[in-house]
Design a protein around this motif. Sequence first.
Motif, PDB file in Angstrom:
ATOM      1  N   UNK A 271      25.774  26.295   7.477  1.00 30.82           N
ATOM      2  CA  UNK A 271      25.886  25.998   8.770  1.00 30.82           C
ATOM      3  C   UNK A 271      24.596  25.812   9.407  1.00 30.82           C
ATOM      4  N   UNK A 272      23.821  26.867   8.965  1.00 32.47           N
ATOM      5  CA  UNK A 272      22.263  27.071   9.686  1.00 32.47           C
ATOM      6  C   UNK A 272      21.959  28.655   9.354  1.00 32.47           C
ATOM      7  N   UNK A 273      20.869  28.943   9.853  1.00 28.52           N
ATOM      8  CA  UNK A 273      20.230  30.221   9.948  1.00 28.52           C
ATOM      9  C   UNK A 273      20.949  31.085  10.719  1.00 28.52           C
ATOM     10  N   UNK A 274      20.981  32.261  10.327  1.00 25.95           N
ATOM     11  CA  UNK A 274      21.605  33.342  11.404  1.00 25.95           C
ATOM     12  C   UNK A 274      20.559  33.653  12.537  1.00 25.95           C
ATOM     13  N   UNK A 275      19.458  33.568  12.277  1.00 28.61           N
ATOM     14  CA  UNK A 275      18.420  33.747  13.602  1.00 28.61           C
ATOM     15  C   UNK A 275      18.005  32.324  14.187  1.00 28.61           C
ATOM     16  N   UNK A 276      18.741  31.809  15.048  1.00 34.66           N
ATOM     17  CA  UNK A 276      18.401  30.326  15.408  1.00 34.66           C
ATOM     18  C   UNK A 276      17.069  30.347  16.019  1.00 34.66           C
ATOM     19  N   UNK A 277      16.372  31.191  16.238  1.00 32.47           N
ATOM     20  CA  UNK A 277      15.038  31.075  16.758  1.00 32.47           C
ATOM     21  C   UNK A 277      13.939  30.590  15.858  1.00 32.47           C
ATOM     22  N   UNK A 278      14.179  30.878  14.558  1.00 30.01           N
ATOM     23  CA  UNK A 278      13.482  30.094  13.386  1.00 30.01           C
ATOM     24  C   UNK A 278      13.535  28.566  13.131  1.00 30.01           C
ATOM     25  N   UNK A 279      14.776  28.089  13.563  1.00 30.73           N
ATOM     26  CA  UNK A 279      14.937  26.699  13.335  1.00 30.73           C
ATOM     27  C   UNK A 279      15.436  26.044  14.658  1.00 30.73           C
ATOM     28  N   UNK A 280      14.191  25.854  15.559  1.00 26.39           N
ATOM     29  CA  UNK A 280      14.419  24.924  16.784  1.00 26.39           C
ATOM     30  C   UNK A 280      15.529  23.870  16.638  1.00 26.39           C
ATOM     31  N   UNK A 281      15.754  23.268  17.708  1.00 31.92           N
ATOM     32  CA  UNK A 281      16.848  22.147  17.623  1.00 31.92           C
ATOM     33  C   UNK A 281      16.130  20.917  17.151  1.00 31.92           C
ATOM     34  N   UNK A 282      16.943  19.966  16.451  1.00 30.64           N
ATOM     35  CA  UNK A 282      16.493  18.833  15.872  1.00 30.64           C
ATOM     36  C   UNK A 282      15.580  19.048  14.637  1.00 30.64           C
ATOM     37  N   UNK A 283      15.807  20.415  14.162  1.00 35.47           N
ATOM     38  CA  UNK A 283      14.903  20.814  12.740  1.00 35.47           C
ATOM     39  C   UNK A 283      15.731  20.715  11.881  1.00 35.47           C
ATOM     40  N   UNK A 284      15.429  20.207  10.564  1.00 33.37           N
ATOM     41  CA  UNK A 284      16.337  20.258   9.446  1.00 33.37           C
ATOM     42  C   UNK A 284      16.526  21.374   8.817  1.00 33.37           C
ATOM     43  N   UNK A 285      17.632  22.016   8.560  1.00 30.31           N
ATOM     44  CA  UNK A 285      17.771  23.162   7.756  1.00 30.31           C
ATOM     45  C   UNK A 285      18.490  22.868   6.522  1.00 30.31           C
ATOM     46  N   UNK A 286      17.763  23.474   5.254  1.00 31.92           N
ATOM     47  CA  UNK A 286      17.985  23.192   3.926  1.00 31.92           C
ATOM     48  C   UNK A 286      18.576  24.394   3.172  1.00 31.92           C
TER      49      UNK A 286
END
Length: 231
Positions: free
Chosen positions: A72-87
């Motif tokens: 669903x995404x990183x546990x630390x949301x600060x490293x993955x700003x909005x609209x960035x793609x999570x692989x």
Amino acid sequence: VLVTISLVMLGVSFYLARVYSDEVNSNFAEADTMCHKQSALVWSGITKYCYDCVEIKGCGFCNGACTIGNKNGPFDSSVCPAHSEWAYKDCKNSYGFLSVLSMVAYLIAFGIGMGPLPWTINSEIYPLEHRSRAVSFSTATSWIGNFIVSVSFLSISSPSALTSYGAFFMYATAAFLGFVWLFFVLPETKGLRLEEIENLFRKPGDKDDTSRLSPDQRQPLAQQMTAPAGH
């Protein structure tokens, strides 16, 4: 040879998928020790690319950072700003088509050579009185080998062992060495009768007829050899 080439192409396709995936930003490289490095046998194990990152259980890639997370995404949301793609589990792969083409090439090459020919040769080279038993042993050996390759592939191709591309390079090396060995030791049997093929495998000093079959027993078998056999 075609099998070797297609296996090398498979290895190259996986290697290109790794080195041309997004790089891990050096600013984030050691921010997460769990995702920074993994145990490795033939490479450093240091996470340099997205490909390396998603191979680590519980790690994903976003915006140049390899960090802990889930699907669903990183546990630390600060490293993955909005609209960035999570692989997570996989990265963008511009060379996926090469893997598919290489696999198709391998299946074609295997289907016209390494697949059927061993069974043809295997049915020709043994003495008549030992043929059924020898074919049984070689068939069992073949399936045992298939089983070993199947159960060991995931372990061998893991990042902690040879990696996926390293595994295919290993298989390509084995196929090439096998080709070289067969080129020098396997005689041509095209157009020869089975008894003539049997004579090709006699060593210097062997008796001309070491068969334990009587002439009456060999006669029916000899009648079946009127048509030329070979590959």
